[in-house]
Motif scaffolding. Structure first.
Motif, PDB file in Angstrom:
ATOM      1  N   GLN A 247      -2.310  12.390  -4.286  1.00 22.06           N
ATOM      2  CA  GLN A 247      -0.991  12.197  -4.882  1.00 22.06           C
ATOM      3  C   GLN A 247      -1.006  12.191  -6.405  1.00 22.06           C
ATOM      4  N   TYR A 268       4.580  16.465   0.020  1.00 17.06           N
ATOM      5  CA  TYR A 268       5.811  16.386   0.816  1.00 17.06           C
ATOM      6  C   TYR A 268       5.691  17.192   2.116  1.00 17.06           C
ATOM      7  N   THR A 291       4.687  11.378  -7.646  1.00 21.06           N
ATOM      8  CA  THR A 291       5.137  11.673  -6.286  1.00 21.06           C
ATOM      9  C   THR A 291       6.447  11.000  -5.918  1.00 21.06           C
ATOM     10  N   PRO A 296      10.451  14.125  -6.682  1.00 16.09           N
ATOM     11  CA  PRO A 296      11.596  14.702  -5.967  1.00 16.09           C
ATOM     12  C   PRO A 296      12.376  15.722  -6.788  1.00 16.09           C
ATOM     13  N   PRO A 306      11.729  11.183  -2.063  1.00 10.71           N
ATOM     14  CA  PRO A 306      10.740  11.875  -1.234  1.00 10.71           C
ATOM     15  C   PRO A 306      11.247  12.021   0.195  1.00 10.71           C
ATOM     16  N   TYR A 310       8.637   5.930   0.185  1.00  7.47           N
ATOM     17  CA  TYR A 310       7.292   6.080  -0.412  1.00  7.47           C
ATOM     18  C   TYR A 310       7.096   4.924  -1.376  1.00  7.47           C
TER      19      TYR A 310
END
Length: 464
Positions: A247, A268, A291, A296, A306, A310
């Protein structure tokens, strides 16, 4: 326009290109080629036209040059209050000049802008908290880094890091096969002490999908084992993906925005494939930012979220302690002066300061937790964020930057620093190596394992 074999305007996309860069010791050839790299002024003008949005233009125009951002910047304070380290000066003399000149800048200017972007700013975003207009130089420096990357003016190590992500989907050369083998190895290595321990790979519909930092399987596989032990201890239904497990995003540090998009989409895709109820990321600040906070938008997700909830590792730890999934033995609580490093990326930029204090209330005997001054969202960067830790060319400047955190820690009198973030952990380790102030530093995972009450059914059976 002349471009070097190693230093050029193209991102690294092949193993051969990556190997050539890695073979260039300390970037000697790379930086020599950079001295001859021409600026593609038309490309730069086009980039400004297409990507410089009204918010950034307004910030550049509305800055009153009041200097109130100066003392907010730890790099200004540790560099003898050099006026050239004032955040407003740094951004106006680089991005501001590129905009005013409409891209008509030369090699010497771009190298100055590169040094300013990576050796005089960690994009910690602290200055934005103290600007009376809310101007955020950290955000603008991130944009500037993207312009510099597109023109080939990026530190050697971050050009390599960007290439690693594009080729391996990880900041290091860890293949999916390497990753899965490490998971199997760590589960087997710890199975005698922890009966039934597993690191499930590609389990669909699990309650938790866990993602980590590539430095863990590459250099610190025990960190992965510790995460597995704590999930095992908590009785969690969890998994890791075989692909999309990394990540972090050195592409973000490098200003490689297309690489950022590719990296986060890889994570993702794993979420969409395995359909976990939620995702938990390791003790890493910039990984969380890449992340969960920025990711996004890079991926073009209209809801800004996401594909599944998360959370950062500190959120799961606090929850596990709060609900009793993990119980701490009171006799094993920390009974020495201890302090906590607040990561810029999940504390200042995502509001998790109180979550980490809740964890301290379980781990530390009352009276032994000592806050740094300032702390929480007002805390200073560790001194190595934004890629600063990893750039050898700017190591002298980075070592000066560590003095702010050194002085903060010394003022607490603490001998143990808890740092639930990889970059912070690295910076504090390097701080001790450089200044030898007599401290220890730790992630949360090993501390939790040492202090947790182990139920009888999870203990190894005695030999008969």
């Amino acid at each position: 326009m002349p471009e070097g074999r190693l230093c050029n305007k193209q991102p690294v996309t092949t193993k051969e290109q990556l190997d050539a860069l890695l073979a260039d010791t300390r970037g000697r050839v790379y930086y020599e080629e950079m001295n001859h790299l021409e600026v593609d002024k038309e490309k730069l003008r086009t980039s400004l036209k297409n990507t410089l949005k009204s918010r950034t233009r307004t910030w550049l125009d509305m800055c009153a040059h009041c200097g109130l951002c100066a003392d907010s910047c730890f790099l200004y304070t540790v560099n003898n209050r050099d006026p050239k380290q004032v955040p407003a000066y740094k951004i106006q003399s680089t991005l501001g000049e590129i905009v005013r000149r409409d891209g008509d800048v030369d090699n010497a200017f771009m190298q100055m802008a590169m040094e300013t972007s990576w050796a005089k700013c960690t994009c910690c975003n602290r200055c934005g908290m103290y600007c009376p207009y809310g101007i955020d130089m950290g955000v603008m420096f991130s944009y500037l880094r993207g312009l510099l990357f597109s023109q080939g003016f990026v530190p050697w190590e971050l050009k390599i890091g960007s290439g690693m992500h594009r080729i391996f989907h990880a900041q290091m050369d860890v293949t999916s096969e390497d990753w899965v083998e490490t998971c199997e190895w760590m589960a087997d290595e710890n199975s005698e002490e922890w009966p039934g321990l597993e690191i499930p790979v590609d389990k669909e519909g699990a309650d938790i999908m866990y993602t980590c930092n590539a430095r863990e399987p590459k250099h610190y596989p025990e960190d992965l084992a510790e995460a597995a032990i704590l999930f095992h201890l908590a009785g969690e239904n969890w998994t890791v993906p075989s692909e999309g497990w990394e990540q972090t995003s050195l592409t973000m540090f490098a200003g490689d925005w297309e690489g950022c998009k590719q990296q986060v989409q890889n994570v993702y895709s794993a979420i969409e494939r395995l359909k976990p109820k939620r995702v938990i990321g390791t003790e890493c600040g910039h990984a969380h930012r890449a992340t969960v906070i920025e990711g996004p938008y890079w991926a073009g997700r209209p809801d800004g979220l996401p594909p599944a909830p998360y959370i950062h590792y500190v959120e799961w730890v606090a929850e596990a302690l709060r609900t009793g999934k993990i119980k701490i033995d009171p006799a094993k609580r920390i009974k020495e002066p201890v302090t906590l490093q607040d990561s810029c990326n999940y504390v200042r930029n995502h509001g998790l300061a109180l979550v980490t204090r809740e964890i301290m209330s379980y781990l530390v005997e009352p009276g032994y937790f000592i806050e740094m001054t300032p702390n929480k969202e007002h805390n200073y960067c560790c001194g190595g964020g934004g890629g600063f830790n990893g750039v050898g060319k700017f190591r002298p400047q980075r070592n000066v930057a560590l003095r702010k955190k050194r002085d903060q820690i010394l003022a607490t009198g603490a001998k143990l620093v808890i740092a639930p973030c990889h970059n912070c952990w690295d910076a504090i380790r390097d701080l001790e190596e450089e200044y030898k102030i007599g401290i220890r530093w730790s992630f949360l995972k090993p501390l939790l394992i040492k202090m947790a009450i182990i139920p009888d059914h999870l203990k190894p059976k005695e030999d008969e």
